[in-house]
Design a protein around this motif. Structure first.
Motif, PDB file in Angstrom:
ATOM      1  N   THR A   1      73.180 -68.369  15.435  1.00  0.00           N
ATOM      2  CA  THR A   1      73.429 -69.503  16.050  1.00  0.00           C
ATOM      3  C   THR A   1      72.604 -70.289  17.030  1.00  0.00           C
ATOM      4  O   THR A   1      71.740 -70.369  17.369  1.00  0.00           O
ATOM      5  N   ILE A   2      72.511 -71.788  16.058  1.00  0.00           N
ATOM      6  CA  ILE A   2      72.021 -72.763  15.879  1.00  0.00           C
ATOM      7  C   ILE A   2      72.422 -73.486  17.490  1.00  0.00           C
ATOM      8  O   ILE A   2      73.664 -73.907  17.577  1.00  0.00           O
ATOM      9  N   ALA A   3      70.900 -73.325  18.523  1.00  0.00           N
ATOM     10  CA  ALA A   3      71.186 -74.167  19.592  1.00  0.00           C
ATOM     11  C   ALA A   3      70.952 -75.398  19.869  1.00  0.00           C
ATOM     12  O   ALA A   3      70.548 -75.859  18.604  1.00  0.00           O
ATOM     13  N   ASN A   4      72.118 -76.833  20.274  1.00  0.00           N
ATOM     14  CA  ASN A   4      71.367 -77.867  20.327  1.00  0.00           C
ATOM     15  C   ASN A   4      69.498 -78.141  20.730  1.00  0.00           C
ATOM     16  O   ASN A   4      69.127 -77.378  21.001  1.00  0.00           O
ATOM     17  N   ALA A   5      69.599 -78.976  19.987  1.00  0.00           N
ATOM     18  CA  ALA A   5      68.274 -79.136  20.427  1.00  0.00           C
ATOM     19  C   ALA A   5      67.413 -79.766  22.013  1.00  0.00           C
ATOM     20  O   ALA A   5      66.782 -79.291  21.792  1.00  0.00           O
ATOM     21  N   THR A   6      68.901 -80.961  22.347  1.00  0.00           N
ATOM     22  CA  THR A   6      68.336 -80.959  23.708  1.00  0.00           C
ATOM     23  C   THR A   6      68.817 -80.227  24.718  1.00  0.00           C
ATOM     24  O   THR A   6      69.259 -79.159  24.999  1.00  0.00           O
ATOM     25  N   GLN A   7      68.727 -80.632  26.002  1.00  0.00           N
ATOM     26  CA  GLN A   7      68.795 -79.233  26.770  1.00  0.00           C
ATOM     27  C   GLN A   7      70.428 -80.277  27.212  1.00  0.00           C
ATOM     28  O   GLN A   7      70.953 -78.763  27.681  1.00  0.00           O
ATOM     29  N   ALA A   8      70.287 -81.466  27.321  1.00  0.00           N
ATOM     30  CA  ALA A   8      71.853 -82.113  28.053  1.00  0.00           C
ATOM     31  C   ALA A   8      72.887 -81.000  27.061  1.00  0.00           C
ATOM     32  O   ALA A   8      73.225 -81.034  26.480  1.00  0.00           O
TER      33      ALA A   8
ATOM     34  N   PRO B   1      74.061 -61.570  18.048  1.00  0.00           N
ATOM     35  CA  PRO B   1      73.012 -62.191  18.104  1.00  0.00           C
ATOM     36  C   PRO B   1      72.060 -63.233  18.583  1.00  0.00           C
ATOM     37  O   PRO B   1      71.664 -63.465  19.378  1.00  0.00           O
ATOM     38  N   LEU B   2      70.498 -63.277  17.912  1.00  0.00           N
ATOM     39  CA  LEU B   2      69.844 -64.578  18.815  1.00  0.00           C
ATOM     40  C   LEU B   2      70.299 -65.955  18.496  1.00  0.00           C
ATOM     41  O   LEU B   2      71.265 -65.729  17.412  1.00  0.00           O
ATOM     42  N   VAL B   3      70.037 -66.615  19.765  1.00  0.00           N
ATOM     43  CA  VAL B   3      69.860 -68.499  19.148  1.00  0.00           C
ATOM     44  C   VAL B   3      68.755 -68.648  18.666  1.00  0.00           C
ATOM     45  O   VAL B   3      67.952 -68.282  19.283  1.00  0.00           O
TER      46      VAL B   3
END
Ligand code: GLU
Ligand code: ZN
Length: 312
Positions: A295-302, A226-228
């Motif tokens: 999957t949805i990634a966190n919007a931030t890099q943190a 799956p992609l992120v």
């Protein structure tokens, strides 16, 4: 010497640093190879030189090392493989499997598109060959027959290349060889037996299987993971401004990547370092547990303690 039963590979395009989406693809192919006791190669797909970023290859290799994804052997660079691609094109020409195409992007703009949004080539130059004087691409003739394949994640699939893709480019009018040709030549050259990569390439697979048939090359096993995506549902990429993998908090990013692959680390491993997490994952790896959905990634890099939320 008998040939090894498993050779996998990760084939990034060095257009920028790895992001969490490319880490998921790298991790899946690394885990699948290591769980099988196989070799794992890295190939730099720097074919499209104008799109490559100087130094991105080194950055990617350092990122893989930092995340514990160590590769075997030397890294192959596609920019040094033009002779091999030219030989493959010559083999296709000698069978009459390709034709010169002088269609411009604007001439093809009105052509129908497939479910992936790609132009289905309407066959213009196939029947009306132009003299090879004008700048031209080379397209491979497709046939009106289904290509069947079994993806290890997605199961049995079929595509009718002539209908759904049309005659596709193997060498571009600007002189660059196309990804479809290079990937097939290099997977065979490197003896790759198992391709594990992002699901954005799922519907490229029939083109590659077709070329393998024309060139007499073996077809590896395929698995598309799956992609992120970002919160807007777009694939993480340079174009969608995906942040580079963080240098700190690797443990958490790795745990999130494992969860995206259907292998969330158990509570006992909270606090485990990257090496321990990877060791656990090699033992647990089952491709059948890899989900189909992105999957949805966190919007931030943190890399905070927020797990990657699966999409509904
Ligand atoms: N270079 C391709 C990419 O970065 C991957 C090619 C492949 O794995 O077949 O999207
Ligand atoms: Zn054409």
């Amino acid at each position: 010497m008998s040939s090894p039963t498993y050779i996998g590979r990760f084939a990034p395009s060095p257009t920028g640093p790895l992001h969490v989406g490319s880490l998921v693809a790298a991790l899946a192919s690394w885990l699948d190879a290591r769980a099988a006791g196989g070799r794992w190669l890295v190939r730099m797909e720097d074919l499209d030189r104008p799109r490559c970023e100087p130094g991105a290859d080194d950055t990617i290799l350092r990122q893989l090392e930092a995340y514990g994804l160590l590769w075997d052997g030397t890294v192959l660079y596609q920019s040094r493989r033009d002779d091999a691609y030219a030989a493959a094109l010559a083999a296709l020409r000698s069978q009459g499997a390709v034709f010169a195409c002088t269609c411009t992007r604007s001439q093809l703009a009105q052509a129908p598109r497939n479910a992936e949004g790609e132009i289905v080539y309407p066959g213009t130059c196939r029947l009306h060959p132009f003299p090879n004087l004008a700048p031209h691409a080379w397209r491979v003739r497709t046939v009106d027959a289904s290509t069947h394949f079994v993806d290890r994640v997605h199961g049995a699939l079929r595509q009718d290349l002539a209908d759904e893709v049309g005659d596709f480019v193997v060498k571009r009018a600007d002189g660059l060889f196309a990804y479809q040709l290079a990937v097939v030549v290099d997977d065979a050259f490197q003896g790759v037996t198992h391709v594990v990569r992002g699901a954005d390439l799922l519907w490229n697979t029939p083109r590659q299987i077709y070329l393998q048939g024309l060139l007499g090359l073996p077809t590896p096993a395929y698995a598309h993971v799956p992609l992120v995506t970002n919160a807007a549902g777009q694939k993480l990429s340079k174009q969608t401004l995906a942040p580079a993998l963080p240098e700190r908090g690797r443990r958490m990013v790795l745990a999130q990547a494992l969860a995206a692959l259907g292998h969330p680390p158990p509570a006992e491993l909270v606090g485990a370092g990257p090496g321990e997490l990877l060791g656990w994952a090699v033992g647990e790896w089952r491709i059948k547990n890899v989900p189909l959905h992105p999957t949805i990634a966190n919007a931030t890099q943190a890399p905070d303690n927020q797990p990657l939320a699966p999409s509904p």
